[in-house]
Design an enzyme around this catalytic site. Structure first.
Site, short mmCIF file in Angstrom:
data_model
loop_
_atom_site.label_atom_id
_atom_site.label_comp_id
_atom_site.label_asym_id
_atom_site.label_seq_id
_atom_site.Cartn_x
_atom_site.Cartn_y
_atom_site.Cartn_z
CG ASN A 37 -0.83 -0.21 2.47
OD1 ASN A 37 -0.43 -1.26 2.89
ND2 ASN A 37 -1.03 0.81 3.28
CG ASP A 38 -0.04 4.15 2.86
OD1 ASP A 38 -0.99 3.67 2.25
OD2 ASP A 38 -0.11 4.57 4.03
CD1 TRP A 62 -2.46 -3.32 4.84
CD2 TRP A 62 -3.35 -4.23 6.69
NE1 TRP A 62 -2.07 -2.56 5.92
CE2 TRP A 62 -2.59 -3.10 7.07
CE3 TRP A 62 -3.98 -4.96 7.69
CZ2 TRP A 62 -2.47 -2.67 8.39
CZ3 TRP A 62 -3.86 -4.54 9.00
CH2 TRP A 62 -3.11 -3.41 9.34
CB SER A 98 2.70 5.22 6.32
OG SER A 98 2.18 4.31 5.40
CD GLU A 219 -5.42 6.47 7.16
OE1 GLU A 219 -5.25 5.56 8.00
OE2 GLU A 219 -5.74 6.24 5.98
CD1 TRP A 304 -7.16 2.82 2.60
CD2 TRP A 304 -6.68 0.65 2.96
NE1 TRP A 304 -5.89 2.74 3.13
CE2 TRP A 304 -5.57 1.43 3.36
CE3 TRP A 304 -6.60 -0.74 3.07
CZ2 TRP A 304 -4.41 0.88 3.88
CZ3 TRP A 304 -5.44 -1.30 3.59
CH2 TRP A 304 -4.36 -0.50 4.00
C1 FRU Z 1 -2.93 4.78 4.87
C2 FRU Z 1 -2.66 3.94 6.12
C3 FRU Z 1 -1.76 4.69 7.07
C4 FRU Z 1 -1.10 3.59 7.84
C5 FRU Z 1 -0.94 2.53 6.79
C6 FRU Z 1 -1.08 1.13 7.31
O1 FRU Z 1 -3.28 4.03 3.75
O2 FRU Z 1 -3.88 3.56 6.72
O3 FRU Z 1 -2.42 5.64 7.88
O4 FRU Z 1 0.12 4.00 8.37
O5 FRU Z 1 -1.92 2.77 5.81
O6 FRU Z 1 -0.73 0.19 6.32
#
Ligand code: FRU
Length: 488
Positions: A37-38, A62, A98, A219, A304
């Site tokens: 992800n991020d 995830w 992240s 976030e 998401w």
């Molecule tokens: C954003 C997030 C962040 C977190 C991460 C967890 O997509 O929810 O806030 O650090 O992903 O994977």
């Protein structure tokens, strides 16, 4: 951490062997297998670009977050590196969430959130989140140093640190949710970046906060100058915003608030939150500066809870292309264009002859597995709608009834349908620069005034791109395209 890194590498290698390629990107960064992800820790350090990412190397879903890692000499061609961080220490038991990177005195520092579920796994009502640091001498292997910033009183959701240096100090923004469940960005500062056994002072100011009562969390904050006149952008990803007309249609959004700021002064917003991208799949972008001073950003090209058909191939998630961000003062908004380095992927240029269609469609390109396309269309058209069809499920068109440019996808087999759109830009011509990869499309409208980033999942490996005009005529003024080389 060494043992856990070895274990996760082993798990990842098993997944890599099983990974399928039908949807796997040809020129976008993705994990070699497993979940991504991020974007995290984007930075130029010691002669290389580094990209880290939220990663679950044990499966395509995830799970406890690791930091995956890749390096590049040009932000385009990436080389996978060993997993950088594995969770499981006292302060990051449930995940290394992240964060960002700093290059300082020859070392690479990763600032990340140590995430801990306090009750059941996945129970967001009882968590502990604190900012942690890990340091590397060689840019590849990291030593964790534990917590550097504890959450201030009243903050349980407290994550995604972005650190920078300015006016003789280190600064950090962190995404947060206050006691009234309202999204905020908190600002901290420190004289020293890191000192063994010491923490940052957790006195804070609220740099920005939501004025929308539904928004419970901000976030992945990012904060950077956009002009020489103390103008800054807070880029963040709010959660909880409700859809309004054509806007905020994705589950969560990412966008910018522009305003005035200087150290020790409050941030004064001018204008309101504007989504950075208008496609179906764009989240948690992070920016960094290149050695020649460009502000470049990459985002997670997914959303998401959306269906991710690539999971059947044992991987999920990819980044957008790296994009240069500039500030359009006249419109008080940010623009994004692909960095010029992407042009190095181009094969021979192909020209599309100008043409006018009337109530019909014509094939423009036969194989669209990995292409860049630059088209200029006339907006002087009476057709009901006109534009592009990509295979069966995707269309990008001018809707002359709503006066909007629409990106519509329809993949009922994947439970994935819906349109995103922008107002038609002013003027009588529309320029579209389009990048099509195996399962993604990015559209840059009128040199970055608007962008669309979306994933698509067609049945065939290759598919045709057609130009169409429905109930009237439409003119393609000029066009060119390039097949693109793979970065792998
Ligand atoms: C954003 C997030 C962040 C977190 C991460 C967890 O997509 O929810 O806030 O650090 O992903 O994977």
């Amino acid at each position: 951490m060494k043992h856990r890194l070895e274990q996760s590498t082993k798990a990842l290698n098993t997944l890599i062997e099983k990974r399928g390629n039908k949807f796997y990107p040809q020129f976008h960064l993705a994990a070699p297998a497993g979940w991504l992800n991020d974007p995290n820790g984007l930075i130029y350090h010691d002669g290389l670009y580094h990209a880290f990412y939220q990663h679950h190397p044990y499966s395509q879903d995830w799970g406890p977050m690791h930091w995956g890692h890749a390096t590049s000499t040009d932000m385009i061609h990436w080389q996978h590196q060993p997993i950088a961080l594995a969770p499981g220490d006292d302060y990051d038991k449930s995940g290394c969430f992240s964060g960002s990177a700093i290059s300082h005195e020859g070392k690479l520092y990763l600032f990340y959130t140590g995430h801990n579920w306090l009750a059941a796994e996945g129970d967001d009502s009882q968590i502990y989140e604190a900012q942690c640091v890990a340091i590397s001498e060689d840019g590849i292997h990291f030593e964790k140093k534990g917590i550097v910033l504890e959450p201030p009183k009243g903050y349980m959701h407290f994550r995604d640190p972005k650190v920078w240096y300015q006016d003789g100090k280190w600064w950090m923004v962190v995404g947060a949710r206050d006691e009234k469940d309202q999204g905020q960005v908190l600002l901290f500062s420190s004289e020293t970046l890191f000192e063994e056994g010491q923490q940052w002072n957790n006195d804070y100011t609220v740099l920005g906060k939501t004025d929308d009562k539904n928004v419970y969390m901000w976030e992945c904050p990012d904060f950077f100058p956009i002009s020489q006149e103390n103008e800054f952008a807070i880029v963040f990803s709010p959660q909880g915003k409700r859809a309004e007309g054509y806007q905020y249609r994705n589950l969560f959004q990412s966008g910018a608030l522009i305003g005035q700021w200087s150290p020790n002064q409050p941030f004064k917003p001018q204008g309101h939150f504007i989504e950075l991208d208008n496609g179906h799949d764009y989240y948690a972008p992070q920016s960094f500066t290149t050695p020649d001073g460009r502000r470049v950003s990459m985002g997670w090209m997914d959303m998401w809870n959306s269906p991710m058909p690539s999971k059947s191939e044992f991987w999920s998630g990819c980044f957008t292309l790296p994009r240069e961000i500039t500030f359009d003062k006249s419109k008080n908004r940010l623009r994004m264009i692909p960095v010029k380095e992407v042009e190095s992927l181009r094969q021979e240029k192909q020209t599309i002859q100008p043409l006018t269609l009337s109530n019909q469609s014509i094939e423009l390109i036969n194989n669209t597995t990995a292409i860049e396309l630059d088209l200029t269309l006339s907006l002087d058209s009476h057709a009901e709608k006109f534009g592009l069809w990509l295979g069966k499920g995707l269309e990008l068109f001018v809707d002359n009834q709503s006066n909007r440019l629409v990106l519509n996808r329809h993949y009922p087999q994947h439970n994935m349908s819906g349109a995103r759109s922008i107002p038609l830009p002013e003027g009588c011509e529309l320029n579209l620069r389009i990048f099509i990869d195996r399962s993604s499309i990015e559209v840059f409208v009128n040199k970055g005034e608007f962008t669309f980033s979306s994933r698509y999942y067609a049945q065939q490996d290759t598919q045709t791109l057609r130009f169409f005009a429905m109930n009237g005529d439409a003119t393609l003024i000029n066009g060119q395209y390039w097949q693109l080389n793979s970065i792998y």
